[in-house]
Design an enzyme around this catalytic site. Structure first.
Site, PDB file in Angstrom:
ATOM      1  N   GLY A  64       0.830  -1.210   0.000  1.00 35.18           N
ATOM      2  CA  GLY A  64       0.000   0.000   0.000  1.00 35.18           C
ATOM      3  C   GLY A  64       0.858   1.251   0.000  1.00 35.18           C
ATOM      4  N   GLY A  65       2.055   1.153  -0.586  1.00 36.18           N
ATOM      5  CA  GLY A  65       3.001   2.283  -0.553  1.00 36.18           C
ATOM      6  C   GLY A  65       2.733   3.365  -1.594  1.00 36.18           C
ATOM      7  N   GLY A  66       1.679   3.171  -2.408  1.00 32.99           N
ATOM      8  CA  GLY A  66       1.411   4.172  -3.447  1.00 32.99           C
ATOM      9  C   GLY A  66       0.652   5.376  -2.944  1.00 32.99           C
ATOM     10  N   LEU A  69      -0.404   6.951   4.051  1.00 33.13           N
ATOM     11  CA  LEU A  69       0.682   6.749   5.017  1.00 33.13           C
ATOM     12  C   LEU A  69       1.801   5.896   4.426  1.00 33.13           C
ATOM     13  N   TYR A 197      -8.111   1.072  17.691  1.00 33.57           N
ATOM     14  CA  TYR A 197      -9.263   0.252  18.099  1.00 33.57           C
ATOM     15  C   TYR A 197      -9.013  -1.246  17.891  1.00 33.57           C
ATOM     16  N   PRO A 238      -1.802   3.734  14.665  1.00 38.24           N
ATOM     17  CA  PRO A 238      -2.006   5.179  14.484  1.00 38.24           C
ATOM     18  C   PRO A 238      -3.391   5.620  14.952  1.00 38.24           C
TER      19      PRO A 238
HETATM   20  C1  LIG Z   1     -11.233   9.132  10.018  1.00 44.28           C
HETATM   21  C2  LIG Z   1     -10.026   8.328  10.338  1.00 44.28           C
HETATM   22  C3  LIG Z   1      -9.981   7.900  11.729  1.00 44.28           C
HETATM   23  C4  LIG Z   1      -9.474   6.745  12.157  1.00 44.28           C
HETATM   24  C5  LIG Z   1      -8.959   5.739  11.224  1.00 44.28           C
HETATM   25  C6  LIG Z   1      -8.740   4.445  11.888  1.00 44.28           C
HETATM   26  C7  LIG Z   1      -8.473   3.316  11.197  1.00 44.28           C
HETATM   27  C8  LIG Z   1      -8.349   3.249   9.784  1.00 44.28           C
HETATM   28  C9  LIG Z   1      -8.170   2.074   9.176  1.00 44.28           C
HETATM   29  C10 LIG Z   1      -8.077   1.948   7.728  1.00 44.28           C
HETATM   30  O1  LIG Z   1      -7.886   0.861   7.249  1.00 44.28           O
HETATM   31  S1  LIG Z   1      -8.180   3.338   6.751  1.00 44.28           S
HETATM   32  C11 LIG Z   1      -7.734   2.797   5.102  1.00 44.28           C
HETATM   33  C12 LIG Z   1      -8.899   2.846   4.233  1.00 44.28           C
HETATM   34  N1  LIG Z   1      -8.453   2.618   2.871  1.00 44.28           N
HETATM   35  C13 LIG Z   1      -9.102   1.798   2.046  1.00 44.28           C
HETATM   36  O2  LIG Z   1     -10.110   1.215   2.377  1.00 44.28           O
HETATM   37  C14 LIG Z   1      -8.493   1.659   0.689  1.00 44.28           C
HETATM   38  C15 LIG Z   1      -8.884   0.399  -0.026  1.00 44.28           C
HETATM   39  N2  LIG Z   1     -10.343   0.219  -0.085  1.00 44.28           N
HETATM   40  C16 LIG Z   1     -11.027  -0.298  -1.155  1.00 44.28           C
HETATM   41  O3  LIG Z   1     -10.458  -0.659  -2.165  1.00 44.28           O
HETATM   42  C17 LIG Z   1     -12.534  -0.457  -1.031  1.00 44.28           C
HETATM   43  O4  LIG Z   1     -13.056   0.517  -0.210  1.00 44.28           O
HETATM   44  C18 LIG Z   1     -12.896  -1.864  -0.449  1.00 44.28           C
HETATM   45  C19 LIG Z   1     -12.313  -2.113   0.925  1.00 44.28           C
HETATM   46  C20 LIG Z   1     -14.438  -1.963  -0.387  1.00 44.28           C
HETATM   47  C21 LIG Z   1     -12.392  -2.995  -1.361  1.00 44.28           C
HETATM   48  O5  LIG Z   1     -12.670  -2.772  -2.695  1.00 44.28           O
HETATM   49  P1  LIG Z   1     -13.153  -4.002  -3.642  1.00 44.28           P
HETATM   50  O6  LIG Z   1     -13.306  -3.432  -5.010  1.00 44.28           O
HETATM   51  O7  LIG Z   1     -12.308  -5.176  -3.475  1.00 44.28           O
HETATM   52  O8  LIG Z   1     -14.550  -4.382  -3.011  1.00 44.28           O
HETATM   53  P2  LIG Z   1     -16.042  -4.158  -3.537  1.00 44.28           P
HETATM   54  O9  LIG Z   1     -16.309  -2.747  -3.864  1.00 44.28           O
HETATM   55  O10 LIG Z   1     -16.295  -5.194  -4.587  1.00 44.28           O
HETATM   56  O11 LIG Z   1     -16.875  -4.531  -2.206  1.00 44.28           O
HETATM   57  C22 LIG Z   1     -16.741  -5.800  -1.582  1.00 44.28           C
HETATM   58  C23 LIG Z   1     -17.963  -6.026  -0.699  1.00 44.28           C
HETATM   59  O12 LIG Z   1     -18.027  -4.992   0.287  1.00 44.28           O
HETATM   60  C24 LIG Z   1     -19.287  -4.297   0.171  1.00 44.28           C
HETATM   61  N3  LIG Z   1     -19.094  -2.884   0.483  1.00 44.28           N
HETATM   62  C25 LIG Z   1     -18.243  -2.040  -0.114  1.00 44.28           C
HETATM   63  N4  LIG Z   1     -18.353  -0.818   0.402  1.00 44.28           N
HETATM   64  C26 LIG Z   1     -19.331  -0.886   1.338  1.00 44.28           C
HETATM   65  C27 LIG Z   1     -19.910   0.078   2.221  1.00 44.28           C
HETATM   66  N5  LIG Z   1     -19.489   1.355   2.240  1.00 44.28           N
HETATM   67  N6  LIG Z   1     -20.864  -0.323   3.050  1.00 44.28           N
HETATM   68  C28 LIG Z   1     -21.300  -1.625   3.058  1.00 44.28           C
HETATM   69  N7  LIG Z   1     -20.766  -2.591   2.243  1.00 44.28           N
HETATM   70  C29 LIG Z   1     -19.804  -2.204   1.393  1.00 44.28           C
HETATM   71  C30 LIG Z   1     -19.692  -4.489  -1.289  1.00 44.28           C
HETATM   72  O13 LIG Z   1     -21.069  -4.272  -1.454  1.00 44.28           O
HETATM   73  C31 LIG Z   1     -19.243  -5.929  -1.535  1.00 44.28           C
HETATM   74  O14 LIG Z   1     -20.145  -6.830  -0.939  1.00 44.28           O
HETATM   75  P3  LIG Z   1     -21.261  -7.587  -1.843  1.00 44.28           P
HETATM   76  O15 LIG Z   1     -20.523  -8.329  -2.923  1.00 44.28           O
HETATM   77  O16 LIG Z   1     -22.145  -6.499  -2.416  1.00 44.28           O
HETATM   78  O17 LIG Z   1     -21.987  -8.480  -0.903  1.00 44.28           O
HETATM   79  N1  LIG Z   2      -5.222   7.393   8.089  1.00 44.92           N
HETATM   80  C1  LIG Z   2      -5.608   7.057   9.292  1.00 44.92           C
HETATM   81  O1  LIG Z   2      -6.203   7.865  10.033  1.00 44.92           O
HETATM   82  C2  LIG Z   2      -5.312   5.694   9.823  1.00 44.92           C
HETATM   83  C3  LIG Z   2      -4.806   4.687   9.041  1.00 44.92           C
HETATM   84  N2  LIG Z   2      -4.539   3.468   9.593  1.00 44.92           N
HETATM   85  C4  LIG Z   2      -3.888   2.422   8.815  1.00 44.92           C
HETATM   86  O2  LIG Z   2      -2.841   2.999   8.048  1.00 44.92           O
HETATM   87  C5  LIG Z   2      -2.632   2.232   6.872  1.00 44.92           C
HETATM   88  C6  LIG Z   2      -2.646   3.141   5.665  1.00 44.92           C
HETATM   89  O3  LIG Z   2      -3.920   3.752   5.527  1.00 44.92           O
HETATM   90  P1  LIG Z   2      -4.115   5.124   4.740  1.00 44.92           P
HETATM   91  O4  LIG Z   2      -2.828   5.531   4.151  1.00 44.92           O
HETATM   92  O5  LIG Z   2      -4.831   6.040   5.627  1.00 44.92           O
HETATM   93  O6  LIG Z   2      -5.151   4.690   3.593  1.00 44.92           O
HETATM   94  P2  LIG Z   2      -4.949   4.374   2.040  1.00 44.92           P
HETATM   95  O7  LIG Z   2      -6.298   3.982   1.552  1.00 44.92           O
HETATM   96  O8  LIG Z   2      -4.238   5.481   1.369  1.00 44.92           O
HETATM   97  O9  LIG Z   2      -3.979   3.116   2.045  1.00 44.92           O
HETATM   98  C7  LIG Z   2      -4.390   1.793   1.890  1.00 44.92           C
HETATM   99  C8  LIG Z   2      -3.502   1.145   0.855  1.00 44.92           C
HETATM  100  O10 LIG Z   2      -3.795  -0.246   0.805  1.00 44.92           O
HETATM  101  C9  LIG Z   2      -3.735  -0.672  -0.538  1.00 44.92           C
HETATM  102  N3  LIG Z   2      -4.598  -1.843  -0.693  1.00 44.92           N
HETATM  103  C10 LIG Z   2      -5.919  -1.951  -0.451  1.00 44.92           C
HETATM  104  N4  LIG Z   2      -6.361  -3.172  -0.760  1.00 44.92           N
HETATM  105  C11 LIG Z   2      -5.284  -3.870  -1.202  1.00 44.92           C
HETATM  106  C12 LIG Z   2      -5.112  -5.194  -1.672  1.00 44.92           C
HETATM  107  N5  LIG Z   2      -6.128  -6.059  -1.764  1.00 44.92           N
HETATM  108  N6  LIG Z   2      -3.852  -5.588  -2.036  1.00 44.92           N
HETATM  109  C13 LIG Z   2      -2.806  -4.725  -1.955  1.00 44.92           C
HETATM  110  N7  LIG Z   2      -2.928  -3.460  -1.518  1.00 44.92           N
HETATM  111  C14 LIG Z   2      -4.158  -3.039  -1.154  1.00 44.92           C
HETATM  112  C15 LIG Z   2      -4.257   0.501  -1.362  1.00 44.92           C
HETATM  113  O11 LIG Z   2      -3.701   0.505  -2.687  1.00 44.92           O
HETATM  114  P3  LIG Z   2      -4.492  -0.057  -3.981  1.00 44.92           P
HETATM  115  O12 LIG Z   2      -5.834   0.578  -3.994  1.00 44.92           O
HETATM  116  O13 LIG Z   2      -3.590   0.304  -5.117  1.00 44.92           O
HETATM  117  O14 LIG Z   2      -4.563  -1.551  -3.800  1.00 44.92           O
HETATM  118  C16 LIG Z   2      -3.725   1.693  -0.562  1.00 44.92           C
HETATM  119  O15 LIG Z   2      -2.506   2.139  -1.088  1.00 44.92           O
HETATM  120  C17 LIG Z   2      -3.713   1.156   6.861  1.00 44.92           C
HETATM  121  O16 LIG Z   2      -3.210  -0.029   7.419  1.00 44.92           O
HETATM  122  C18 LIG Z   2      -4.769   1.733   7.785  1.00 44.92           C
HETATM  123  O17 LIG Z   2      -5.535   0.717   8.370  1.00 44.92           O
HETATM  124  C19 LIG Z   2      -4.784   3.200  10.898  1.00 44.92           C
HETATM  125  C20 LIG Z   2      -5.319   4.142  11.704  1.00 44.92           C
HETATM  126  C21 LIG Z   2      -5.593   5.476  11.246  1.00 44.92           C
END
Ligand SMILES: CC/C=C\C/C=C\C=C\C(=O)SCCNC(=O)CCNC(=O)[C@H](O)C(C)(C)COP(=O)(O)OP(=O)(O)OC[C@H]1O[C@@H](n2cnc3c(N)ncnc32)[C@H](O)[C@@H]1OP(=O)(O)O
Ligand SMILES: NC(=O)C1=CN([C@@H]2O[C@H](COP(=O)(O)OP(=O)(O)OC[C@H]3O[C@@H](n4cnc5c(N)ncnc54)[C@H](OP(=O)(O)O)[C@@H]3O)[C@@H](O)[C@H]2O)C=CC1
Length: 333
Positions: A64-66, A69, A197, A238
């Protein structure tokens, strides 16, 4: 909480409540602010913290380096001399980031496509990495997926999608690299990025909370088991740091940001460069005695959310005089 403590004396409760509101608006100016005034005490220092060259001749893989964070961690490691490999699904995003960072630092950043949910894709990705740079010295499991959703609305595939990326993805990357490193008798630093969390659990992000807790168990377990192979395993949790990936899925309207800032004792969000410095330290040889550590990096948010009486922060000195007098007047139970 302040109002509840003095609930028995209705009139006093009103005074306390209205003064607390006045105090809040004096502190914050308005209700729409982006950081508390105490944030001035805690300015983010964003230059690379470690001595230049700290990662010379070292290879680092950041999943997820693209973006977000992961991108910031890549930029810092690259600036400190590492040759980096960034891996995720979107090759165009990875290539853009790789070019931007290596043009700034002069150190090569490689982009490798990989969906961490697929163990075969992970194995092929590691083949590619071996061919490009050799096995890495530093592995940062940062890739994740998440969205807020009431648990009763989650489909089985929604659950599977998040837990596959976060827990299974981290396990596939870690086990594939771990096995090959062991075979080659090469040591490495593994770092997982979880969240505060992971410890407490949290409603509305239940798949993420469950999977991140699993990642923490995985890393603590391997810290105990694989030290004998020269491997260290650490975890950073984080608090909120603004990235498009996180905020678009967890606070899509922006409505929760003020509440987050209000409860963070340091009065602001973290920055990507701050966590990148911490990740660089943990992954560096300066931290070679650190293994099995769980480092909370959240401006104090976790303890602020946890403490029963923390809302008493809004009680003024005058109100304390009244409260204290009431408490002292009490005789017996
Ligand atoms: C404010 C910040 C404060 C604190 C942060 C604390 C923690 C943070 C942690 C993190 O991890 S933040 C990082 C977030 N980054 C990402 O999520 C980036 C990558 N995300 C994605 O690519 C998509 O959002 C993904 C996770 C949904 C995956 O994409 P993909 O294309 O593989 O999945 P689909 O779109 O096919 O969905 C799969 C499945 O999930 C259902 N779904 C998708 N979105 C939602 C939604 N918003 N609500 C309910 N359900 C959802 C979707 O409908 C599919 O299910 P079904 O096939 O329809 O049953
Ligand atoms: N920002 C925040 O406030 C917080 C973030 N975190 C954690 O920090 C980390 C980075 O999050 P953040 O930078 O905010 O969010 P981003 O969405 O920018 O980063 C998530 C990365 O994960 C990659 N990724 C998602 N799905 C896949 C997959 N199936 N295979 C390979 N790569 C995947 C995405 O790239 P691509 O779409 O190209 O696959 C993207 O670069 C995560 O672990 C998140 O849980 C934790 C607490 C707070």
């Amino acid at each position: 909480m302040a109002a509840r403590v003095v609930g028995r004396a209705g009139r006093l409760a009103l005074v306390v409540r209205s003064s607390a509101v006045r105090l809040q608006s004096r502190l914050h100016g308005s209700t729409g602010l982006r950081s508390g005034s105490q944030a001035n005490f805690f300015p983010p220092l964003e230059d690379a913290m470690l001595p230049s060259g700290s990662f010379n001749n070292r290879m680092a893989l950041i999943t997820g380096g693209g973006t977000g964070l992961g991108r910031a961690m890549t930029a810092t490691l690259s600036q400190l001399g590492a040759q980096c490999i960034i891996a995720s699904r979107k090759l165009d995003v990875l290539q853009r980031t790789a070019e931007e960072i290596s043009s700034q630092t002069g150190n090569k950043v490689h982009a490798v496509q990989c969906d961490v949910r697929d163990p075969q894709a992970v194995s092929q990705c590691v083949d590619q990495i071996e061919a490009l740079t050799g096995l890495p010295d530093v592995i940062i499991n940062n890739a994740a997926g998440n969205f807020v959703c009431p648990s009763e609305r989650l489909s089985p595939n929604a659950w599977k999608t998040i837990t596959d990326i976060v827990l299974n993805g981290t396990a596939f990357v870690t086990l594939e690299l771990g096995k090959r490193l062991i075979q080659n008798q090469k040591g490495a630093s593994f770092l997982a990025i979880t969240t505060i969390y992971a410890e407490s659990g949290s409603g509305f992000v239940v798949p993420s909370a469950s999977a991140k807790a699993g990642v923490e168990a995985l890393y603590k377990s391997l810290a105990a088991e694989w030290g004998r192979y020269g491997h260290r395993f650490n975890i950073i949790q984080p608090g909120p740091i603004r990235t498009k990936g996180a905020f678009s899925r967890l606070d899509p309207t922006g409505a929760f940001e003020k509440a987050m800032i209000d409860r963070i004792p340091t009065g602001r969000l973290g920055t990507p460069a701050e966590i990148a410095n911490l990740a660089a330290y943990v992954s560096s040889n300066y931290a070679s005695w650190m293994s099995g550590a769980v480092i909370r990096f959240d401006g104090g948010e976790y303890v602020s959310l946890a403490g029963e009486f923390n809302e008493l922060r809004s009680v003024t000195p005058d109100q304390w005089k009244l409260l204290e007098a009431m408490i002292r007047k009490t005789k017996g139970s």
